[in-house]
Motif scaffolding. Sequence first.
Motif, PDB file in Angstrom:
ATOM      1  N   SER A 106      -5.041  -0.178 -13.257  1.00 10.84           N
ATOM      2  CA  SER A 106      -5.487  -1.432 -12.643  1.00 10.84           C
ATOM      3  C   SER A 106      -4.466  -1.926 -11.627  1.00 10.84           C
ATOM      4  CB  SER A 106      -5.723  -2.490 -13.726  1.00 10.84           C
ATOM      5  OG  SER A 106      -6.759  -2.099 -14.603  1.00 10.84           O
ATOM      6  N   TYR A 126      -2.096  -0.159 -10.150  1.00 10.19           N
ATOM      7  CA  TYR A 126      -2.026   0.810  -9.052  1.00 10.19           C
ATOM      8  C   TYR A 126      -3.195   0.625  -8.079  1.00 10.19           C
ATOM      9  CZ  TYR A 126      -2.221   5.163  -6.451  1.00 10.19           C
ATOM     10  OH  TYR A 126      -2.271   6.079  -5.432  1.00 10.19           O
ATOM     11  N   SER A 127      -4.402   0.431  -8.612  1.00  6.68           N
ATOM     12  CA  SER A 127      -5.587   0.297  -7.770  1.00  6.68           C
ATOM     13  C   SER A 127      -5.518  -0.942  -6.890  1.00  6.68           C
ATOM     14  CB  SER A 127      -6.852   0.247  -8.640  1.00  6.68           C
ATOM     15  OG  SER A 127      -7.004   1.448  -9.364  1.00  6.68           O
ATOM     16  N   ILE A 128      -5.021  -2.047  -7.434  1.00  6.01           N
ATOM     17  CA  ILE A 128      -4.908  -3.286  -6.658  1.00  6.01           C
ATOM     18  C   ILE A 128      -3.924  -3.116  -5.503  1.00  6.01           C
ATOM     19  CG2 ILE A 128      -4.087  -5.676  -6.736  1.00  6.01           C
ATOM     20  CD1 ILE A 128      -5.153  -5.775  -9.633  1.00  6.01           C
ATOM     21  N   ASP A 151      -2.859  -0.279  -4.191  1.00  6.42           N
ATOM     22  CA  ASP A 151      -3.374   0.735  -3.273  1.00  6.42           C
ATOM     23  C   ASP A 151      -4.426   0.128  -2.346  1.00  6.42           C
ATOM     24  OD1 ASP A 151      -3.615   3.568  -2.419  1.00  6.42           O
ATOM     25  OD2 ASP A 151      -5.650   3.376  -3.231  1.00  6.42           O
ATOM     26  N   ARG A 152      -5.244  -0.768  -2.877  1.00  7.32           N
ATOM     27  CA  ARG A 152      -6.254  -1.445  -2.062  1.00  7.32           C
ATOM     28  C   ARG A 152      -5.603  -2.314  -0.997  1.00  7.32           C
ATOM     29  NH1 ARG A 152     -11.335  -1.443   0.028  1.00  7.32           N
ATOM     30  NH2 ARG A 152     -12.214  -3.544   0.146  1.00  7.32           N
ATOM     31  N   ILE A 153      -4.568  -3.050  -1.367  1.00  5.43           N
ATOM     32  CA  ILE A 153      -3.843  -3.888  -0.402  1.00  5.43           C
ATOM     33  C   ILE A 153      -3.247  -3.024   0.705  1.00  5.43           C
ATOM     34  CG2 ILE A 153      -1.854  -5.415  -0.097  1.00  5.43           C
ATOM     35  CD1 ILE A 153      -2.359  -6.420  -2.955  1.00  5.43           C
ATOM     36  N   ASP A 154      -2.659  -1.896   0.315  1.00  8.57           N
ATOM     37  CA  ASP A 154      -2.027  -1.003   1.285  1.00  8.57           C
ATOM     38  C   ASP A 154      -3.065  -0.416   2.246  1.00  8.57           C
ATOM     39  OD1 ASP A 154       0.102   0.390   2.466  1.00  8.57           O
ATOM     40  OD2 ASP A 154      -0.311   2.161   1.246  1.00  8.57           O
ATOM     41  N   LYS A 155      -4.222  -0.036   1.721  1.00  4.47           N
ATOM     42  CA  LYS A 155      -5.266   0.526   2.582  1.00  4.47           C
ATOM     43  C   LYS A 155      -5.837  -0.525   3.533  1.00  4.47           C
ATOM     44  CE  LYS A 155      -6.714   4.303  -0.447  1.00  4.47           C
ATOM     45  NZ  LYS A 155      -7.752   4.834  -1.367  1.00  4.47           N
ATOM     46  N   MET A 156      -5.935  -1.765   3.059  1.00  2.00           N
ATOM     47  CA  MET A 156      -6.458  -2.834   3.915  1.00  2.00           C
ATOM     48  C   MET A 156      -5.515  -3.114   5.083  1.00  2.00           C
ATOM     49  SD  MET A 156      -9.434  -3.853   2.883  1.00  2.00           S
ATOM     50  CE  MET A 156      -9.610  -5.462   3.637  1.00  2.00           C
ATOM     51  N   GLN A 193      -5.680  -0.946   8.255  1.00  4.17           N
ATOM     52  CA  GLN A 193      -6.785  -1.138   9.190  1.00  4.17           C
ATOM     53  C   GLN A 193      -6.355  -1.920  10.431  1.00  4.17           C
ATOM     54  OE1 GLN A 193     -10.297  -2.719   7.275  1.00  4.17           O
ATOM     55  NE2 GLN A 193     -10.050  -1.387   5.494  1.00  4.17           N
ATOM     56  N   SER A 221       4.302   1.304   3.575  1.00  3.87           N
ATOM     57  CA  SER A 221       3.791   1.420   2.200  1.00  3.87           C
ATOM     58  C   SER A 221       4.916   1.263   1.185  1.00  3.87           C
ATOM     59  CB  SER A 221       3.097   2.772   1.998  1.00  3.87           C
ATOM     60  OG  SER A 221       1.921   2.863   2.765  1.00  3.87           O
TER      61      SER A 221
END
Length: 207
Positions: free
Chosen positions: A50, A52-54, A56-61, A64, A103
């Motif tokens: 959980s 890690y996913s949060i 990782d989502r911030i990093d991917k956003m 952009q 990152s």
Amino acid sequence: MNFFNWIVPAKIKRQFASAIYEYWITQGTANTMEDDTGVFLSDAYKGNISVYSIIDRIDKMRRQAPMRLYQKKDGKAIEVTDHELNRFLSKVNPETGFNDFVSQVLIYRLICGENFIYAPRLNSGLNAGKAAELRVLPASDVEIIEGTPLDPVRGYRMENSTISQEFPKADVIHQKLFDPLWYRNNTLHGMSPIVAANKTVSRLNEA
């Protein structure tokens, strides 16, 4: 008289009630993670899907929105493409690209509450005094060398099983999240967001 009340001493009953209450307020979590950034990295970031996913989502956003260098002129932002700083937008050092660098900075900030960027400066030549490269130091292994009350930071030291090295204060950029209890913790470090989420993350890990 209740048999339990008759046979169990009052002190034991209080301890038992306290243990039940503690178990209840932590929602079944008997043990929380140690308040240590190294533990947060291993158990919260690497050990909890959980968390890690949060992150990782911030990093991917943030990826952009590509990073660009702009100069403000006459109230307008004009992109600059021929400045020496643009070289960092490709690589910040021979081994690390700019996106990987950001990152690393972001992950350490969100897990440890701070990050340390080593920017060694050139000693001679036309670019003397300018940063030659940027390197992210492992936040869990960096110690702040305290100075005086008026100049609280004297330098930085990285200490782990493979390396022991000191860095001049001028060569390190330290970014941190505010710790409102800094006077109680007697520290110059930032506060990790995992501190507030410790019980929740620990409960997920135990599950």
